[in-house]
Design a protein around this motif. Structure first.
Motif, PDB file in Angstrom:
ATOM      1  N   SER A   1       4.380  -3.362  -5.502  1.00 24.68           N
ATOM      2  CA  SER A   1       4.100  -4.796  -5.540  1.00 24.68           C
ATOM      3  C   SER A   1       4.813  -5.423  -6.735  1.00 24.68           C
ATOM      4  O   SER A   1       5.077  -4.742  -7.733  1.00 24.68           O
ATOM      5  CB  SER A   1       2.587  -4.998  -5.682  1.00 24.68           C
ATOM      6  OG  SER A   1       2.285  -6.355  -5.949  1.00 24.68           O
ATOM      7  N   THR A   2       5.050  -6.732  -6.633  1.00 21.49           N
ATOM      8  CA  THR A   2       5.498  -7.467  -7.818  1.00 21.49           C
ATOM      9  C   THR A   2       4.464  -7.293  -8.934  1.00 21.49           C
ATOM     10  O   THR A   2       4.787  -7.356 -10.117  1.00 21.49           O
ATOM     11  CB  THR A   2       5.630  -8.972  -7.501  1.00 21.49           C
ATOM     12  OG1 THR A   2       4.458  -9.385  -6.784  1.00 21.49           O
ATOM     13  CG2 THR A   2       6.858  -9.276  -6.659  1.00 21.49           C
ATOM     14  N   ALA A   3       3.220  -7.045  -8.523  1.00 25.26           N
ATOM     15  CA  ALA A   3       2.131  -6.854  -9.491  1.00 25.26           C
ATOM     16  C   ALA A   3       2.363  -5.624 -10.368  1.00 25.26           C
ATOM     17  O   ALA A   3       1.814  -5.526 -11.468  1.00 25.26           O
ATOM     18  CB  ALA A   3       0.799  -6.716  -8.753  1.00 25.26           C
TER      19      ALA A   3
ATOM     20  N   TYR B   1      -0.693 -10.132 -14.033  1.00 26.84           N
ATOM     21  CA  TYR B   1      -1.160 -11.526 -14.047  1.00 26.84           C
ATOM     22  C   TYR B   1      -2.638 -11.573 -14.440  1.00 26.84           C
ATOM     23  O   TYR B   1      -3.350 -10.566 -14.318  1.00 26.84           O
ATOM     24  CB  TYR B   1      -0.894 -12.197 -12.697  1.00 26.84           C
ATOM     25  CG  TYR B   1      -1.411 -11.449 -11.483  1.00 26.84           C
ATOM     26  CD1 TYR B   1      -2.760 -11.484 -11.123  1.00 26.84           C
ATOM     27  CD2 TYR B   1      -0.543 -10.716 -10.681  1.00 26.84           C
ATOM     28  CE1 TYR B   1      -3.222 -10.808 -10.000  1.00 26.84           C
ATOM     29  CE2 TYR B   1      -0.990 -10.032  -9.568  1.00 26.84           C
ATOM     30  CZ  TYR B   1      -2.337 -10.086  -9.227  1.00 26.84           C
ATOM     31  OH  TYR B   1      -2.784  -9.408  -8.130  1.00 26.84           O
TER      32      TYR B   1
ATOM     33  N   TYR C   1      -5.620  -3.972 -10.830  1.00 26.54           N
ATOM     34  CA  TYR C   1      -4.777  -3.912  -9.624  1.00 26.54           C
ATOM     35  C   TYR C   1      -3.312  -3.735 -10.035  1.00 26.54           C
ATOM     36  O   TYR C   1      -2.603  -2.884  -9.496  1.00 26.54           O
ATOM     37  CB  TYR C   1      -4.943  -5.177  -8.768  1.00 26.54           C
ATOM     38  CG  TYR C   1      -3.984  -5.187  -7.604  1.00 26.54           C
ATOM     39  CD1 TYR C   1      -4.157  -4.295  -6.543  1.00 26.54           C
ATOM     40  CD2 TYR C   1      -2.873  -6.022  -7.591  1.00 26.54           C
ATOM     41  CE1 TYR C   1      -3.257  -4.259  -5.488  1.00 26.54           C
ATOM     42  CE2 TYR C   1      -1.961  -5.988  -6.536  1.00 26.54           C
ATOM     43  CZ  TYR C   1      -2.153  -5.112  -5.496  1.00 26.54           C
ATOM     44  OH  TYR C   1      -1.255  -5.056  -4.453  1.00 26.54           O
TER      45      TYR C   1
ATOM     46  N   GLY D   1       5.952  -9.358  -3.041  1.00 26.20           N
ATOM     47  CA  GLY D   1       5.067 -10.310  -3.715  1.00 26.20           C
ATOM     48  C   GLY D   1       3.979 -10.702  -2.740  1.00 26.20           C
ATOM     49  O   GLY D   1       3.453  -9.866  -2.009  1.00 26.20           O
TER      50      GLY D   1
ATOM     51  N   PHE E   1      -5.268  -9.108   2.609  1.00 24.26           N
ATOM     52  CA  PHE E   1      -5.293  -8.683   1.213  1.00 24.26           C
ATOM     53  C   PHE E   1      -6.260  -9.533   0.361  1.00 24.26           C
ATOM     54  O   PHE E   1      -7.120  -9.000  -0.343  1.00 24.26           O
ATOM     55  CB  PHE E   1      -3.863  -8.789   0.651  1.00 24.26           C
ATOM     56  CG  PHE E   1      -3.715  -8.433  -0.794  1.00 24.26           C
ATOM     57  CD1 PHE E   1      -3.559  -7.110  -1.197  1.00 24.26           C
ATOM     58  CD2 PHE E   1      -3.719  -9.415  -1.777  1.00 24.26           C
ATOM     59  CE1 PHE E   1      -3.412  -6.785  -2.537  1.00 24.26           C
ATOM     60  CE2 PHE E   1      -3.578  -9.097  -3.121  1.00 24.26           C
ATOM     61  CZ  PHE E   1      -3.423  -7.774  -3.496  1.00 24.26           C
TER      62      PHE E   1
ATOM     63  N   ARG F   1       0.144 -19.067 -11.093  1.00 21.41           N
ATOM     64  CA  ARG F   1      -0.828 -18.717 -10.063  1.00 21.41           C
ATOM     65  C   ARG F   1      -1.970 -19.705 -10.062  1.00 21.41           C
ATOM     66  O   ARG F   1      -2.589 -19.969  -9.108  1.00 21.41           O
ATOM     67  CB  ARG F   1      -1.399 -17.317 -10.304  1.00 21.41           C
ATOM     68  CG  ARG F   1      -0.358 -16.248 -10.377  1.00 21.41           C
ATOM     69  CD  ARG F   1      -0.952 -14.912 -10.711  1.00 21.41           C
ATOM     70  NE  ARG F   1      -1.704 -14.378  -9.599  1.00 21.41           N
ATOM     71  CZ  ARG F   1      -1.200 -13.640  -8.627  1.00 21.41           C
ATOM     72  NH1 ARG F   1       0.057 -13.339  -8.612  1.00 21.41           N
ATOM     73  NH2 ARG F   1      -1.965 -13.185  -7.664  1.00 21.41           N
TER      74      ARG F   1
HETATM   75  C1  8X3 Z   1       0.144  -8.205  -3.800  1.00 19.87           C
HETATM   76  C2  8X3 Z   1       0.889  -9.175  -4.624  1.00 19.87           C
HETATM   77  O1  8X3 Z   1       0.643 -11.006  -6.397  1.00 19.87           O
HETATM   78  O2  8X3 Z   1      -0.954 -10.979  -4.606  1.00 19.87           O
HETATM   79  O3  8X3 Z   1       0.461  -6.905  -4.161  1.00 19.87           O
HETATM   80  O4  8X3 Z   1      -1.055  -9.311  -6.320  1.00 19.87           O
HETATM   81  S1  8X3 Z   1      -0.190 -10.142  -5.517  1.00 19.87           S
END
Ligand code: 8X3
Length: 262
Positions: free
Chosen positions: A144-146, A151, A157, A188, A194, A262
């Motif tokens: 993930s970008t995460a 953030y 996560y 992303g 999710f 965000r």
């Molecule tokens: C999901 C991307 O930015 O919603 O892995 O966490 S985010």
């Protein structure tokens, strides 16, 4: 796209979202699909649809990747014709909450780390020895970008996805000298369940995440996964970092034409 016809593809978390879209994308390539998830009913209905979509054969596996012993025994007990796994898509993963670290529920941490990190490792540990023995295979992990940029409210996560990236890179180094490929596909924002899962069914809150922004679709990610698998055998795509046009990184989005966080 490439020769995926007749290849056996094992997808975890296959019952919905990116996992299900990936199963359909491989089905269209004429792959044999080994689909795993916790929910039997979902898998059963998906199996029929995948065959209609072009899958040569489908085998379902009710599996919770967090259960270490079950993961090992379920993979060991696969019917002979399903034991030769060509592509493993480590997709099972989730997020829970956006609480600050000092206020978060520890059970949420356990669930994310157990699924996104330990579950991925358990499945990898069970499947990759066969690939090494056959000197053939491809592991595709969902990052993930995460994992690249943390953030607010996402520390654990994001940490789980940073761990996925480290495992991906380590595994590729460990497999150097074999023909087994290792890829991480790092999307992303993707519109799936999710956020609904993250907010434990609060659909209003989940919808806000995708408000005034065009997210990626599960199909966008699935097509990328299949593309990495379809490269010639000597080509290893190490990492694909992908967002929609409305997202620059983990923190920066274009909402209603206004660039903001965000
Ligand atoms: C999901 C991307 O930015 O919603 O892995 O966490 S985010």
């Amino acid at each position: 796209m490439g020769n995926l016809n007749g290849k056996t593809v094992f997808i975890t978390g296959a019952s919905a979202g990116i996992g299900a879209a990936t199963a359909f994308a491989f089905a269209r390539e004429g792959a044999r699909l080994l689909i795993a998830a916790r929910r039997h009913e979902k898998l059963a209905s998906l199996a029929a649809e995948l065959k209609e979509a072009g899958a040569i054969a489908v085998h379902t596996l009710v599996l919770d990747v967090r259960e270490r012993a079950t993961v090992a025994s379920a993979i060991e007990a696969l019917p002979t014709e399903w034991k030769t796994i060509d592509v493993l898509v480590n997709n099972a993963g989730l997020s829970r909450g956006v609480d600050k670290v000092y206020e978060a529920k520890i059970d949420d941490w356990e669930e994310m780390i157990d699924t996104n990190v330990k579950g991925l490792l358990y499945v990898t540990r069970a499947v990759v020895p066969g690939m090494v023995e056959r000197n053939s295979g491809h592991i595709i992990n969902l990052g993930s970008t995460a994992g690249e940029q943390t953030y607010p409210g996402g520390a654990v996560y994001c940490a789980s996805k940073a761990a996925e990236r480290a495992i991906n890179d380590g595994l590729r180094q460990d497999l150097l000298g074999t023909a087994v490929r290792v890829t991480t596909v790092d999307p992303g924002m993707v519109e799936t369940d999710f956020s609904l899962t993250r907010f434990r069914g609060d659909s209003e809150r989940a919808a806000k995440v995708y408000q005034d922004v065009t997210p990626l679709t599960p199909e966008d990610v699935a097509e990328t996964i299949v593309w990495t698998a379809a490269r010639p055998a000597h080509v290893n795509i190490a990492r694909v970092l992908m967002t929609s046009i409305d997202q620059a990184n983990s923190l920066l989005f274009n909402r209603k034409q206004q660039v903001g966080t965000r």
